[in-house]
Design a protein around this motif. Structure first.
Motif, PDB file in Angstrom:
ATOM      1  N   VAL A  43       0.838  -1.208   0.000  1.00 23.13           N
ATOM      2  CA  VAL A  43       0.000   0.000   0.000  1.00 23.13           C
ATOM      3  C   VAL A  43       0.867   1.250   0.000  1.00 23.13           C
ATOM      4  CG1 VAL A  43      -1.705   1.296   1.325  1.00 23.13           C
ATOM      5  CG2 VAL A  43      -1.944  -1.183   1.089  1.00 23.13           C
ATOM      6  N   VAL A  44       1.933   1.247   0.805  1.00 23.51           N
ATOM      7  CA  VAL A  44       2.829   2.406   0.850  1.00 23.51           C
ATOM      8  C   VAL A  44       3.510   2.605  -0.497  1.00 23.51           C
ATOM      9  CG1 VAL A  44       4.925   3.321   1.912  1.00 23.51           C
ATOM     10  CG2 VAL A  44       3.191   2.224   3.329  1.00 23.51           C
ATOM     11  N   ASP A  45       3.928   1.520  -1.109  1.00 24.43           N
ATOM     12  CA  ASP A  45       4.594   1.602  -2.406  1.00 24.43           C
ATOM     13  C   ASP A  45       3.664   2.191  -3.469  1.00 24.43           C
ATOM     14  OD1 ASP A  45       6.700   1.337  -4.135  1.00 24.43           O
ATOM     15  OD2 ASP A  45       6.320  -0.761  -4.597  1.00 24.43           O
ATOM     16  N   LEU A  46       2.385   1.861  -3.388  1.00 23.69           N
ATOM     17  CA  LEU A  46       1.417   2.386  -4.352  1.00 23.69           C
ATOM     18  C   LEU A  46       0.993   3.812  -4.041  1.00 23.69           C
ATOM     19  CD1 LEU A  46      -0.878  -0.771  -4.709  1.00 23.69           C
ATOM     20  CD2 LEU A  46       0.752   0.097  -6.396  1.00 23.69           C
ATOM     21  N   THR A  56      -6.464   5.438   1.755  1.00 26.81           N
ATOM     22  CA  THR A  56      -7.831   4.968   1.531  1.00 26.81           C
ATOM     23  C   THR A  56      -8.135   4.836   0.037  1.00 26.81           C
ATOM     24  OG1 THR A  56      -8.567   7.276   1.708  1.00 26.81           O
ATOM     25  CG2 THR A  56      -8.674   5.909   3.702  1.00 26.81           C
ATOM     26  N   ASP A  57      -7.635   5.776  -0.764  1.00 27.36           N
ATOM     27  CA  ASP A  57      -7.847   5.678  -2.209  1.00 27.36           C
ATOM     28  C   ASP A  57      -7.100   4.492  -2.799  1.00 27.36           C
ATOM     29  OD1 ASP A  57      -9.360   7.936  -1.953  1.00 27.36           O
ATOM     30  OD2 ASP A  57      -7.954   9.292  -2.948  1.00 27.36           O
ATOM     31  N   VAL A  58      -5.914   4.209  -2.266  1.00 24.08           N
ATOM     32  CA  VAL A  58      -5.149   3.052  -2.742  1.00 24.08           C
ATOM     33  C   VAL A  58      -5.902   1.759  -2.457  1.00 24.08           C
ATOM     34  CG1 VAL A  58      -3.033   1.726  -2.431  1.00 24.08           C
ATOM     35  CG2 VAL A  58      -2.927   4.213  -2.514  1.00 24.08           C
ATOM     36  N   VAL A  59      -6.426   1.634  -1.228  1.00 29.71           N
ATOM     37  CA  VAL A  59      -7.156   0.419  -0.868  1.00 29.71           C
ATOM     38  C   VAL A  59      -8.405   0.268  -1.719  1.00 29.71           C
ATOM     39  CG1 VAL A  59      -8.386  -0.750   0.999  1.00 29.71           C
ATOM     40  CG2 VAL A  59      -6.244   0.431   1.480  1.00 29.71           C
ATOM     41  N   VAL A  69      -8.774   9.862 -11.096  1.00 26.36           N
ATOM     42  CA  VAL A  69      -7.376   9.870 -11.510  1.00 26.36           C
ATOM     43  C   VAL A  69      -6.524   9.004 -10.588  1.00 26.36           C
ATOM     44  CG1 VAL A  69      -5.364  11.343 -11.898  1.00 26.36           C
ATOM     45  CG2 VAL A  69      -7.644  12.149 -12.530  1.00 26.36           C
ATOM     46  N   ASN A  70      -6.811   9.057  -9.275  1.00 25.34           N
ATOM     47  CA  ASN A  70      -6.012   8.280  -8.326  1.00 25.34           C
ATOM     48  C   ASN A  70      -6.096   6.784  -8.615  1.00 25.34           C
ATOM     49  OD1 ASN A  70      -5.231  10.597  -7.058  1.00 25.34           O
ATOM     50  ND2 ASN A  70      -6.654  10.403  -5.339  1.00 25.34           N
ATOM     51  N   ALA A  71      -7.287   6.308  -8.947  1.00 26.59           N
ATOM     52  CA  ALA A  71      -7.442   4.889  -9.267  1.00 26.59           C
ATOM     53  C   ALA A  71      -6.659   4.525 -10.525  1.00 26.59           C
ATOM     54  CB  ALA A  71      -8.919   4.551  -9.440  1.00 26.59           C
ATOM     55  N   PHE A  72      -6.645   5.416 -11.508  1.00 33.15           N
ATOM     56  CA  PHE A  72      -5.885   5.155 -12.729  1.00 33.15           C
ATOM     57  C   PHE A  72      -4.394   5.069 -12.429  1.00 33.15           C
ATOM     58  CE2 PHE A  72      -3.312   6.970 -16.165  1.00 33.15           C
ATOM     59  CZ  PHE A  72      -3.568   6.053 -17.173  1.00 33.15           C
ATOM     60  N   ILE A  73      -3.892   5.993 -11.607  1.00 36.42           N
ATOM     61  CA  ILE A  73      -2.461   5.984 -11.279  1.00 36.42           C
ATOM     62  C   ILE A  73      -2.094   4.717 -10.512  1.00 36.42           C
ATOM     63  CG2 ILE A  73      -0.670   7.154  -9.937  1.00 36.42           C
ATOM     64  CD1 ILE A  73      -2.053   9.786 -10.571  1.00 36.42           C
ATOM     65  N   VAL A  74      -2.950   4.324  -9.561  1.00 38.35           N
ATOM     66  CA  VAL A  74      -2.647   3.151  -8.755  1.00 38.35           C
ATOM     67  C   VAL A  74      -2.684   1.874  -9.592  1.00 38.35           C
ATOM     68  CG1 VAL A  74      -3.495   1.697  -6.870  1.00 38.35           C
ATOM     69  CG2 VAL A  74      -3.389   4.166  -6.581  1.00 38.35           C
TER      70      VAL A  74
END
Length: 358
Positions: A43-46, A56-59, A69-74
């Motif tokens: 999670v930290v790496d992402l 929270t957005d990463v999870v 956009v955050n979901a696309f980047i992750v």
């Protein structure tokens, strides 16, 4: 009283068909904690990079959210690199544990016995002889599927040579290491000659791959790694019970229905396939396969490296190195960070082994 005491000391066993594994409670706890640490590092790496994303957005993105956009980047930008780091670490950690168990030597690893050197020779040979001839220099070394395949073939060729030269009615751990050191030295010399003979731009591109870099990896590399790890890792873990019996001695193993040479050959093949696919995807990440099994053995407190915990420790180390390079050492290859951690530990283990022998 004595029978009750003996019963409490017996460890539970997990049985699947004819195979069985002793369940070590401390190993279970270590594996669980290492898994949680691996998930946290993922999670930290992402989350961190040129644009920091809330955890929270990463999870949510990992759980299937594709909006924003955050979901696309992750999912599309960072997840392939993080997945390759996790899978390569798993493969290298498990490979190192298998080889150290077969050789009965804590100094054995794919780095030592020539697997990494064979993969490096195969990949550099393709870059210098074929990729450079077609394009002048390979663009996006990690994204070219032919380079991982060439590295995979080089590792398998080195293993075939190791097996042919080291087999004398069975696999002897000391002979395996000594022959592997010679093969690794010869293949490293071939790689150096290829780099010297190549053009400057081509040699620079090959050197990036040789440093163990995650830059340029794609989802294709992740799927290639996942396919091999998903097939080979269960087979390797399944061999754990046979390797436990082999440690009791050849006569005892034969009496219990286990052929030591067959069990060692299957375990060595699994180890080589795991190391080869990891190195072919990201280059030779140094010392992961050497350090992680020994760390896992000391955490669990067993006589030999625990296979599952060693694999998880490998994933933790590579992910941690990727996080360090992402946050503080931008532009530095992951293999450089793992070597900075592993080299001092290697020296420490050499000194400790010499003192024990004395």
């Amino acid at each position: 009283m004595s029978s009750a005491t003996t019963t409490t000391r017996l460890r539970p066993a997990l049985r699947v068909g004819r195979a069985s594994w002793r369940v070590h409670p401390r190993a279970v706890w270590c594996a669980a904690v290492t898994t949680l640490l691996m998930a946290a590092l993922l999670v930290v790496d992402l989350a961190y990079g040129d644009l920091n994303i809330p955890f929270t957005d990463v999870v949510r993105a990992l759980l299937g959210d594709t909006s924003g956009v955050n979901a696309f980047i992750v999912r599309d930008v960072r997840l392939p690199e993080a997945s390759v780091a996790l899978l390569a670490g798993l493969a290298l950690g498990l490979s190192g544990a298998l080889i150290q168990t077969i050789a009965r030597n804590p100094l054995a690893s794919p780095d030592v016995i020539g697997v990494n050197a064979g993969a490096a020779a195969g990949a550099v040979g393709y870059i210098v002889l074929f990729a450079a001839a077609d394009t002048g220099a390979p663009s996006g070394v990690g994204a070219d599927l032919a380079i991982p395949l060439a590295a995979f073939g080089g590792a398998l060729a080195a293993t075939a040579l190791l097996y042919a030269a080291g087999w004398r009615g069975g696999l002897d751990g000391r002979r395996l290491v000594l022959v592997g050191i010679g093969i690794a030295a010869a293949l490293t010399a071939c790689t150096s000659w290829l780099l010297v003979a190549a053009r400057l731009q081509t040699a620079a591109s090959a050197q990036v791959w040789l440093s163990g870099s995650l830059s340029g990896v794609t989802s294709g590399n992740a799927w290639w790694l996942l396919l091999v790890v998903a097939v080979v890792a269960p087979c390797a873990l399944w061999q754990g019970s046979a390797l436990n019996i082999v440690e009791l001695g050849d006569d005892t193993a034969h009496a219990l229905g286990v052929r030591p040479s067959r069990a060692q050959a299957i375990a060595l093949l699994c180890a080589v396939l795991l190391a080869a696919v990891a190195v072919s995807a990201v280059g030779p990440i140094g010392f992961v396969a050497f350090v992680c099994p020994q760390i896992a053995r000391r955490l669990v407190g067993t006589s030999r490296p625990p296979l599952l915990t060693s694999a998880l420790a490998g994933a933790v180390l590579v992910l941690a190195a990727d996080v360090i390079t992402r946050l503080w050492l931008t532009g530095l290859a992951v293999g450089v960070v793992t070597s900075l951690v592993g080299a001092p530990y290697f020296i420490y283990l050499l000194i400790r082994t010499r003192r024990t022998q004395s």
